[in-house]
Write a protein that holds these residues in place. Structure first.
Motif, mmCIF file in Angstrom:
data_model
loop_
_atom_site.group_PDB
_atom_site.id
_atom_site.type_symbol
_atom_site.label_atom_id
_atom_site.label_comp_id
_atom_site.label_asym_id
_atom_site.label_seq_id
_atom_site.Cartn_x
_atom_site.Cartn_y
_atom_site.Cartn_z
ATOM 1 N N LEU A 11 23.876 16.275 -43.496
ATOM 2 C CA LEU A 11 22.541 15.763 -43.823
ATOM 3 C C LEU A 11 22.309 14.481 -43.035
ATOM 4 O O LEU A 11 23.228 13.655 -42.914
ATOM 5 N N TYR A 12 21.097 14.332 -42.506
ATOM 6 C CA TYR A 12 20.815 13.147 -41.704
ATOM 7 C C TYR A 12 20.910 11.882 -42.560
ATOM 8 O O TYR A 12 20.362 11.812 -43.654
ATOM 9 N N ASN A 13 21.601 10.896 -41.999
ATOM 10 C CA ASN A 13 21.750 9.608 -42.670
ATOM 11 C C ASN A 13 21.934 8.580 -41.556
ATOM 12 O O ASN A 13 22.906 8.665 -40.789
ATOM 13 N N SER A 14 21.016 7.628 -41.444
ATOM 14 C CA SER A 14 21.106 6.702 -40.315
ATOM 15 C C SER A 14 22.337 5.794 -40.418
ATOM 16 O O SER A 14 22.812 5.268 -39.408
ATOM 17 N N ASP A 15 22.878 5.619 -41.628
ATOM 18 C CA ASP A 15 24.131 4.861 -41.754
ATOM 19 C C ASP A 15 25.257 5.591 -41.029
ATOM 20 O O ASP A 15 26.056 4.987 -40.309
ATOM 21 N N LEU A 16 25.275 6.912 -41.238
ATOM 22 C CA LEU A 16 26.290 7.744 -40.586
ATOM 23 C C LEU A 16 26.124 7.688 -39.063
ATOM 24 O O LEU A 16 27.090 7.545 -38.309
ATOM 25 N N GLU A 17 24.868 7.766 -38.628
ATOM 26 C CA GLU A 17 24.592 7.715 -37.183
ATOM 27 C C GLU A 17 25.058 6.389 -36.587
ATOM 28 O O GLU A 17 25.678 6.367 -35.520
ATOM 29 N N LYS A 18 24.794 5.299 -37.318
ATOM 30 C CA LYS A 18 25.199 3.971 -36.815
ATOM 31 C C LYS A 18 26.713 3.835 -36.797
ATOM 32 O O LYS A 18 27.304 3.318 -35.849
ATOM 33 N N ALA A 19 27.355 4.314 -37.846
ATOM 34 C CA ALA A 19 28.807 4.131 -37.976
ATOM 35 C C ALA A 19 29.591 5.046 -37.048
ATOM 36 O O ALA A 19 30.592 4.649 -36.464
ATOM 37 N N GLU A 20 29.132 6.293 -36.915
ATOM 38 C CA GLU A 20 29.962 7.280 -36.196
ATOM 39 C C GLU A 20 29.291 7.897 -34.982
ATOM 40 O O GLU A 20 29.888 8.727 -34.294
ATOM 41 N N GLY A 21 28.033 7.547 -34.754
ATOM 42 C CA GLY A 21 27.311 8.166 -33.628
ATOM 43 C C GLY A 21 26.888 9.579 -33.971
ATOM 44 O O GLY A 21 26.862 9.971 -35.130
ATOM 45 N N MET A 22 26.614 10.327 -32.921
ATOM 46 C CA MET A 22 26.109 11.682 -33.127
ATOM 47 C C MET A 22 27.230 12.624 -33.584
ATOM 48 O O MET A 22 28.275 12.680 -32.936
ATOM 49 N N PRO A 23 27.035 13.370 -34.671
ATOM 50 C CA PRO A 23 28.074 14.335 -35.071
ATOM 51 C C PRO A 23 28.273 15.386 -33.977
ATOM 52 O O PRO A 23 27.310 15.790 -33.313
ATOM 53 N N LYS A 24 29.527 15.829 -33.821
ATOM 54 C CA LYS A 24 29.865 16.783 -32.757
ATOM 55 C C LYS A 24 28.983 18.053 -32.806
ATOM 56 O O LYS A 24 28.489 18.484 -31.761
ATOM 57 N N PRO A 25 28.767 18.644 -33.982
ATOM 58 C CA PRO A 25 27.947 19.866 -34.012
ATOM 59 C C PRO A 25 26.512 19.632 -33.508
ATOM 60 O O PRO A 25 25.895 20.544 -32.955
ATOM 61 N N VAL A 26 26.004 18.399 -33.684
ATOM 62 C CA VAL A 26 24.651 18.091 -33.189
ATOM 63 C C VAL A 26 24.672 17.993 -31.661
ATOM 64 O O VAL A 26 23.816 18.563 -30.969
#
Ligand code: FNR
Length: 184
Positions: free
Chosen positions: A44-59
């Motif tokens: 699920l999209y979460n900008s905290d996740l994006e900031k902390a880990e960058g783009m998820p591999k499946p994306v």
């Protein structure tokens, strides 16, 4: 070889929309290929996740698949006369970072089809995708429409089509969509 990436908006094992894309895959004209994408590992999209880990591999992988193909074919379920959250979530991830939007979506050829058990066969959901596709500046295919209604009776347990008329409609859509991709 002209290639289209097919995205089903359902995670269900026996998804009618995945069955529809598999049928489209089977009826691809010669020299054309439909590749079925997987969205099951996209979080699920979460900008905290994006900031902390960058783009998820499946994306990142899905984005690359889009860049490697000539068009996108979306098969959308319809939930409460609208678009399904699962699929919107995927599109939202694909628009990150925003600077990638022109290359991922700009003038990209996109077709939207869908299947549902109801009588209107995702007409509301397909219409609801249009403002989003327009915003992303895709080159949306309007030449033909495919609403597979009563889809629970069209496909058998293994996803085979039981109805010849629907088979013809899918064949026609796929042919016309590939023609749109190669001639536009
Ligand atoms: C639905 N379904 C549905 N169908 C439809 O044609 N119009 C609708 O508004 C809705 N609304 C709706 C809401 C919710 C929350 C669910 C779970 C389902 C039925 C839906 O079309 C059906 O479950 C399809 O089989 C979903 O697509 P897949 O998973 O088979 O690809």
């Amino acid at each position: 070889m002209t290639k289209v990436l097919a995205i089903s908006g359902s995670l269900r094992q026996k998804s009618l929309n995945t069955y529809l894309l598999k049928a489209a895959q089977k009826y691809s004209p010669e020299g054309c290929e439909i590749i079925l994408a997987s969205i099951k590992d996209i979080p699920l999209y979460n900008s905290d996740l994006e900031k902390a880990e960058g783009m998820p591999k499946p994306v990142t992988e899905l984005k690359q698949q889009i860049l490697n193909t000539d068009g996108i074919l979306i098969s959308t379920p319809e939930y409460n006369h609208g678009i399904p959250g699962v699929l919107k979530n995927v599109i939202d991830w694909l628009t990150r970072p925003a600077s990638d939007v022109p290359k991922v979506f700009g003038q990209r050829k996109v077709g939207v089809i869908g299947a549902s058990p109801s009588r209107l066969g995702t007409a509301f959901a397909q219409t609801a995708w249009l403002p989003i596709l327009r915003y992303l500046n895709t080159h949306t295919y309007f030449g033909n429409q495919l609403f597979v209604s009563g889809a629970h009776q069209i496909f058998d347990e293994n996803g085979n089509i039981k109805d010849d008329f629907t088979k013809e409609l899918i064949q026609k859509y796929v042919n016309d969509f590939f023609e749109f991709i190669t001639t536009c």
